[in-house]
Scaffold this active site. Structure first.
Site, short mmCIF file in Angstrom:
data_model
loop_
_atom_site.label_atom_id
_atom_site.label_comp_id
_atom_site.label_asym_id
_atom_site.label_seq_id
_atom_site.Cartn_x
_atom_site.Cartn_y
_atom_site.Cartn_z
N ASP A 1 -2.89 3.49 4.42
CA ASP A 1 -2.96 4.17 5.71
C ASP A 1 -4.22 3.77 6.47
O ASP A 1 -4.20 3.62 7.69
CB ASP A 1 -2.94 5.69 5.52
CG ASP A 1 -1.69 6.14 4.79
OD1 ASP A 1 -0.63 5.53 5.01
OD2 ASP A 1 -1.77 7.09 3.99
N ASN B 1 6.37 2.61 3.09
CA ASN B 1 5.73 3.65 2.26
C ASN B 1 6.64 4.31 1.24
O ASN B 1 6.72 5.55 1.14
CB ASN B 1 5.22 4.75 3.21
CG ASN B 1 3.69 4.87 3.16
OD1 ASN B 1 3.08 4.44 2.20
ND2 ASN B 1 3.12 5.43 4.19
N1 LIG Z 1 -8.95 -3.82 -4.69
C1 LIG Z 1 -9.02 -3.82 -3.34
N2 LIG Z 1 -10.19 -4.12 -2.75
C2 LIG Z 1 -10.32 -4.10 -1.41
N3 LIG Z 1 -9.30 -3.82 -0.57
C3 LIG Z 1 -8.10 -3.52 -1.11
C4 LIG Z 1 -7.89 -3.50 -2.50
N4 LIG Z 1 -6.60 -3.14 -2.75
C5 LIG Z 1 -6.03 -2.93 -1.54
N5 LIG Z 1 -6.93 -3.17 -0.55
C6 LIG Z 1 -6.67 -3.09 0.90
O1 LIG Z 1 -5.80 -2.00 1.13
C7 LIG Z 1 -4.65 -2.48 1.84
C8 LIG Z 1 -3.44 -1.69 1.44
O2 LIG Z 1 -3.32 -1.79 0.03
P1 LIG Z 1 -2.04 -1.27 -0.69
O3 LIG Z 1 -2.25 -1.37 -2.15
O4 LIG Z 1 -0.89 -1.92 -0.09
O5 LIG Z 1 -2.16 0.26 -0.26
P2 LIG Z 1 -1.21 1.50 -0.58
O6 LIG Z 1 -0.41 1.15 -1.75
O7 LIG Z 1 -2.20 2.59 -0.81
O8 LIG Z 1 -0.43 1.67 0.65
C9 LIG Z 1 -4.55 -3.93 1.47
O9 LIG Z 1 -3.87 -4.64 2.47
C10 LIG Z 1 -5.99 -4.34 1.38
O10 LIG Z 1 -6.50 -4.64 2.66
#
Ligand SMILES: Nc1ncnc2c1ncn2[C@@H]1O[C@H](COP(=O)(O)OP(=O)(O)O)[C@@H](O)[C@H]1O
Ligand SMILES: Nc1ncnc2c1ncn2[C@@H]1O[C@H](COP(=O)(O)OP(=O)(O)O)[C@@H](O)[C@H]1O
Ligand SMILES: Nc1ncnc2c1ncn2[C@@H]1O[C@H](COP(=O)(O)OP(=O)(O)O)[C@@H](O)[C@H]1O
Ligand SMILES: Nc1ncnc2c1ncn2[C@@H]1O[C@H](COP(=O)(O)OP(=O)(O)O)[C@@H](O)[C@H]1O
Ligand SMILES: Nc1ncnc2c1ncn2[C@@H]1O[C@H](COP(=O)(O)OP(=O)(O)O)[C@@H](O)[C@H]1O
Ligand SMILES: Nc1ncnc2c1ncn2[C@@H]1O[C@H](COP(=O)(O)OP(=O)(O)O)[C@@H](O)[C@H]1O
Lengths: 307, 307, 307, 307, 307, 307
Positions: free
Chosen positions: F258, F165
């Site tokens: 999260d 994070n």
């Molecule tokens: N455009 C999207 N559509 C659907 N699910 C998404 C999308 N972007 C991210 N996710 C889901 O959210 C999870 C975490 O995304 P991430 O971008 O790594 O979150 P953060 O940066 O908020 O921690 C991904 O593993 C995926 O399962």
């Protein structure tokens, strides 16, 4: 058959949330508002069959007005035409007795309405035709139309009702007087706010004397003087009755007078006596004051629970 | 000294919440909106020193407009006068490319503005004087005032900027043409939407040809053709450059063109080259589309983050 | 005379602001909603004279429904009675195609409606009587009433219209089938969603075959199969026509089917051909999707601008 | 030239809707708020030319403050810098006289402001320089800056105005006293709430005596004691005048004292006598109480209509 | 161990914005509301460890109720089951003392609750078990369950608390009386509104006599009579004490009685004397009246600041 | 026994309505938000028994956070103390992938939390202890506390979960690296966004290689790499599995990561295999994106309906 046919302008009323100055607001509340349509809504809700005649612009704004009146069950016979939708803005709802209202109603569609635009048979077959001093103040055409409608109603033995409803933003007391002396002889039932009796007709005596002035001077059958927080007094055949206000927590005072008239007519046209009608009018006005907007969105049950 | 002085009308824009038809709405959102004040706001926020000249009614509504422009730091030199506050209503924001707008701007205070009402020294000492085709379309008086202001600016060696900004609700293409051919010879920097070039001046060729038409026909130094989602093209001294749009999720498309101009001028008047100014204009327009209201409430940092 | 008389339940629809889960919300938006009243509103707004028959509780909630229908100009002939106001809650508007709806419509006033409660002369003198598969699913009484009304209409040579409108929360496909086979022989114009044809009547073939099944099996004159984002297909006298959807940005998809029917009937009952009616229906449904609430708050001009 | 230059902190004020506890609220209303900027806004709106000096964070939050002050026409000369935007939360607006306020203003950008950050020429060329006891309470740096500014103003023959404005969340009465005895000798026009005179300076006598104490002890020309709902009393050259409050329906009492000062100064700096200034101050404070937010969003016309 | 275990129904309360009639509203505010959960929330917030037992539908609506109770720290032991979520609508908040409430709580999940559904050990190990006269009025099953729970608590030496809480929409005074005479002998601490003592038990004497009636007739240890704006009186061992109300600006009066009980119990179960508990109850009720919704969202500090 | 204990900061998140710039907004929406409390809420709602440990200010703001977490059923063990309530502001939600966030979390109460403030037995008796890289970045004290908590958990054979994070507003990649290399050896289950693996640990290879790097370098049992719109990949015992995202209409993307972790843990701690947990995590994250606020206000049924 319609019990009550009213004719006049209906505007859109724009008001900011409580405590928000118009100069700063990012949102406005929207309500339909106009003396004669206010009366129709109150009377319809309290049991009469009412219709409102007017002209509106053929636009979502005109339809916004119509849709709110229809929602209360009022029948409308309205020409959709050129012209503007009149609006008014309320600046500060909270400075007691010092409300600041901005009218923007010039060139409203209604101003060009002529009798030939209107369904005169509806007028002729009603129990009462009603309008107010606002209508003839709006344009020379509307003065003529108002005058002719009162005559048409009279000729057809339809009772005519009229509220003086003086508006200082529309004309001076002198102008109002000159016009009203022409119209009042055609009126059977007159509503006149106590302060207008003074301002326009220089009546400063006790309320019964003010009422008598109109009865005598213009040959009016029944005169109802509304007295704000002092209630209302009615005079017929030389004898006066009165009613007190009902105590409520006021949220929005605009439209109290029209609510009073609507409530009064609901009972009056149903054949009840003057005292009953006055009390009913005062109760309707009181309920109106608990509701945001110009309209008395109430029911016979609510009014009766107050009596 | 002020970098940019603009002159024109500013209205209040009333719009219902997303998905709510105007005909049914119980609330309206309020924003200040007008082509020349939109440009001033965008340019001021992006670094220029701007002033907006106009007339407004001396009322909470006029002050509502002023207060929103001031909040963005725009200097105003405005006559508070009689007349109405022009407003416009947006009916349906959501039918893509089928927006329904109701103007209610007749008799607006601005329509009687004469050069004598205006602080001409501010115009004479600016870097650029800017107005649009909306202003001369509003009244004969405003046509005269616009024409004289362009001349006053020209005589004082102030660059003149002008956006054709055709509005079909104000005049026909033929009327627009008749008026514009009088004004365009006084213009140094012209913005013209591609569709207006066709509609009014029957230019249907490639965008560079359309630009060249204005340069040649009216002796205009720099011509910028805005092309909606295709970006924009600028022509100076016979050579053309262009910029693409930036992709964003559109929330409110109104005012994109003015945001483009404001962003363009911010760089152009700062001495940057045409390509830089074009890209900056496109980025500002794109950011505008993510914001509710006509105004490009953005910052140089945001614009740059997009480039 | 009324062109279109519809009969059925109207609920209040409660939905949280966009992105707010029902479980957490502190405010709910309120709209009137019911298949047959939705159709009446759409048809009325697009030019027909319509009336809606039903029962509602004699309470502010019942009046809330009435007032919204009246605001669109629909005439109502409604018994105010005991019983509940049916409501439904929308949990999540945003999970595309995975809407979560909670019905709370048991014991609604409408469920006890008998033909004796209804103004049968209005039915007999209409051009068309219309109801949907939801109505007979609500109670045994309503099944009888629906069945009798279809017969009464038929006997009076009033065209009968019916939408299958299967709701899995009201009954199983088998139950629906058992009931519908009794009713469909009385139907002249049938609307059936493609998926219901499969689910209830096991029709899985091409859309024309599905339509033919209903025409043949139940002797129905005209069969319209709605196909969601694939538009709609109509079959009459063995020949099929179809129309595509119109592209819009969807804000609220609920009520698309009813908007389609309302738009279709506006043209169909006006004597237009099937293709025109289908396209008009698809355009009305598309416009509905840009509006929050179940109702197609649109105008003939808007629909035509889309065609 | 600017009539009035004020110096101090401006915060963002966050308050839940009426009747909603802060602990439960899902929305907050946002307003700019700070004693010295409140005074500048009131005075500017009532006719003075005012400027507010301060530091703000270079962020949308700092710009939010600036934009609201600009919207009222106040000129600002503000350093955009590091540091936080001070905020405060109002928990319960409704428990009469038991308001619960949470300050979160530590490390606000303004706390590091030194005279060298400020446009001293604006101070020197003003009619009056104004600040309050809140400013020196915020940091040792701000105490020095306040002290130096009062001297700079005095040396330039600029009248100095000061409101004691004791805040128990910032310092104890003893700390306030120790600081104020250093500053008050440089003050020409002092505003002191009656309760602060008691709390900090142990003055418990009649209001004229309290005023005389400050005049005598610190050599102050004019002392104005504000007395909450009892109005205000002013003392100059040994003779006292007073003014009563105006009755209004209070919507939001915060900022009454600053509105009073702004209204007072509008007349005082215009050369009116003390009695006129006091009454104007009381009317401005009363109007403020009808408006949500700390600012007296009013006009000379409104104030005069109250007198 | 839990100090206080309460058992009863919790509804969702729907109310339009201030001044908006239910019949016209386009939005509703949502709050959790139920006598026994209201008491649990107030008591928990003021220091007790509380649990609320009930049944709720297994839906977002049931979870909406749970989530609001949890947010205040109340522990719940709730069966998620079939059945409806009870709701109630408030029509007009503003007609003083003439509130119009519409219950829609038939077939609520809670109505089928039997003792075997409940965690009886939690009841047996609490300091107090509390319910109200609303619960046995809801269904025959709930009457049995209430009766058995009071006995179970009694057998385990758990103090039993009960509020008469008569609701005219649920039963007649005679029905209430017949039921309550069965239950009251099992009650240790009784809360009874003065008007219910008259309406159901025909007690019209002075408040101490009314209290004595319950003590004598049903052998109740402690009787607290709530007297609306006259405060409350408690009787134990033949001697009476009383407390006055605290003055506040009322925003929402619903739930005052439950807030009173919650505040009273917070001190009573903590071992304080009757007078202290009464005053604490009155202060809690007063604070509740400044908050929108049925719940007393307050803190010990706020209550104490009022004492 | 609690399945999952998390430790970290929870802020209040303030965001303007859609399309409204922070600089201009008059209202803010309020939500609780913090990586470790977000995870607890998601996991609790999906079936785990969770507790969140932290410090909060003893104020309505601290209680606002607690109340929202409690409303979802999360147990909290929180010291109420001095210090500020951390907040963050969202400026523009709409510029895709260019969100502008302003943190105002300095001096938050949580920053002084030491292990002795915390209920270590709850940590020792949990199935998993979880925190993120945000916590040690907040203060030196919190780095120590985090480190000790991971050891305490490890010593008690409690599985430790950790999400890298990385937040660029809190520290540089180099600082993050220096700290994390100390902590990661104590971690059993690591979540790491693909971009953080590159930014901090310079891992630019295929996702499986990046995962392997952490497993090998720090001896971590299970490594889950989240890949934004590309889903997620998990590595255990040298073998990798992956899951795709689910398509939804995104309303608010904050908190997706999260939500993913909360959903993953709900299945992982329940004993399901890695692939199931990954898919469940992706579905939870997708649902979160349809909801305003940081929290995944969803249910097992909703998640399963997506699978
Ligand atoms: N455009 C999207 N559509 C659907 N699910 C998404 C999308 N972007 C991210 N996710 C889901 O959210 C999870 C975490 O995304 P991430 O971008 O790594 O979150 P953060 O940066 O908020 O921690 C991904 O593993 C995926 O399962
Ligand atoms: N303060 C009040 N409380 C209750 N009823 C009132 C009050 N003021 C006016 N009314 C009622 O409203 C009626 C009309 O009042 P008035 O002031 O004449 O209305 P308007 O000026 O709006 O026409 C009065 O006759 C009375 O019945
Ligand atoms: N769909 C779009 N996406 C991003 N930018 C756009 C889009 N449409 C227009 N723009 C930008 O706005 C500018 C002006 O567009 P235009 O349609 O000419 O505006 P208007 O008609 O409002 O004057 C274009 O030059 C382009 O930079
Ligand atoms: N995505 C869409 N875009 C535009 N129109 C649509 C779309 N989906 C459905 N429609 C229109 O709505 C009509 C009814 O759709 P359908 O899904 O059958 O409605 P419902 O299930 O609500 O009864 C279709 O015939 C089509 O005209
Ligand atoms: N209840 C009231 N009604 C009308 N005006 C008031 C009232 N209370 C205060 N004021 C006005 O506000 C001024 C300042 O009040 P004060 O309580 O001293 O303000 P503050 O404490 O906010 O500085 C008073 O001098 C008076 O003119
Ligand atoms: N007008 C009021 N102002 C302050 N407190 C009040 C007022 N009315 C009632 N209360 C408080 O609320 C308590 C309960 O009032 P009551 O009217 O019996 O409630 P309910 O009918 O809602 O059960 C009273 O004992 C008193 O303490």
């Amino acid at each position: 058959m319609t019990d009550l046919v009213t004719f006049g302008e209906s505007m859109l009323r724009f008001s900011p949330p409580t405590g928000e100055p118009l100069e700063r607001t990012d949102t406005l509340d929207v309500h339909a508002a106009g003396a004669e349509s206010n009366v129709a809504v109150a009377a319809q809700r309290l049991g009469l069959d009412t219709a409102w005649l007017s002209k509106l612009p053929d636009s979502p704004l005109g339809r916004r007005v119509l849709s709110e009146l229809h929602s209360h069950g009022v029948d409308t016979d309205v020409v959709l035409d050129e012209g503007r939708q009149g609006v008014y803005y309320i600046d500060r709802e909270s400075i007691t007795e010092r409300r600041n209202v901005i009218y923007d109603r010039d060139d409203a569609s209604v101003r060009t309405t002529r009798v030939e635009d209107l369904p005169l048979d509806r007028v002729r077959s009603a129990d009462m035709f009603y309008t107010t001093g606002i209508t003839p103040a709006l344009s020379a055409t509307l003065f003529d139309t108002t005058s002719e409608l009162l005559d048409i109603a009279g000729d057809a033995d339809v009772t005519t009702g009229f509220d003086v409803n003086y508006r200082s933003k529309l004309w001076t007391p002198a102008e109002a007087r000159d016009t009203l002396v022409d119209l009042l002889p055609s009126v059977d039932l007159l509503f006149v706010p106590e302060r207008d009796a003074e301002l326009i007709f220089e009546q400063t005596g006790p309320v019964e004397e003010r009422a008598a002035y109109f009865a005598d001077e213009f040959g009016i059958d029944t005169v109802v003087v509304t007295q704000g927080s002092d209630g209302a007094t009615a005079l017929r055949d030389g004898s006066a009755v009165r009613a007190d206000t009902f105590e409520v927590e006021t949220i929005d005072s605009i439209g109290s007078g029209d609510a009073f008239v609507g409530g009064f007519l609901a009972r009056y046209l149903d054949g009840d006596d003057l005292t009953t009608a006055l009390r009913y009018g005062c109760a309707t006005a009181a309920l109106k004051r608990t509701i945001r907007g110009d309209l008395a969105v109430t029911t016979p049950e609510e009014v009766e629970s107050l009596l």
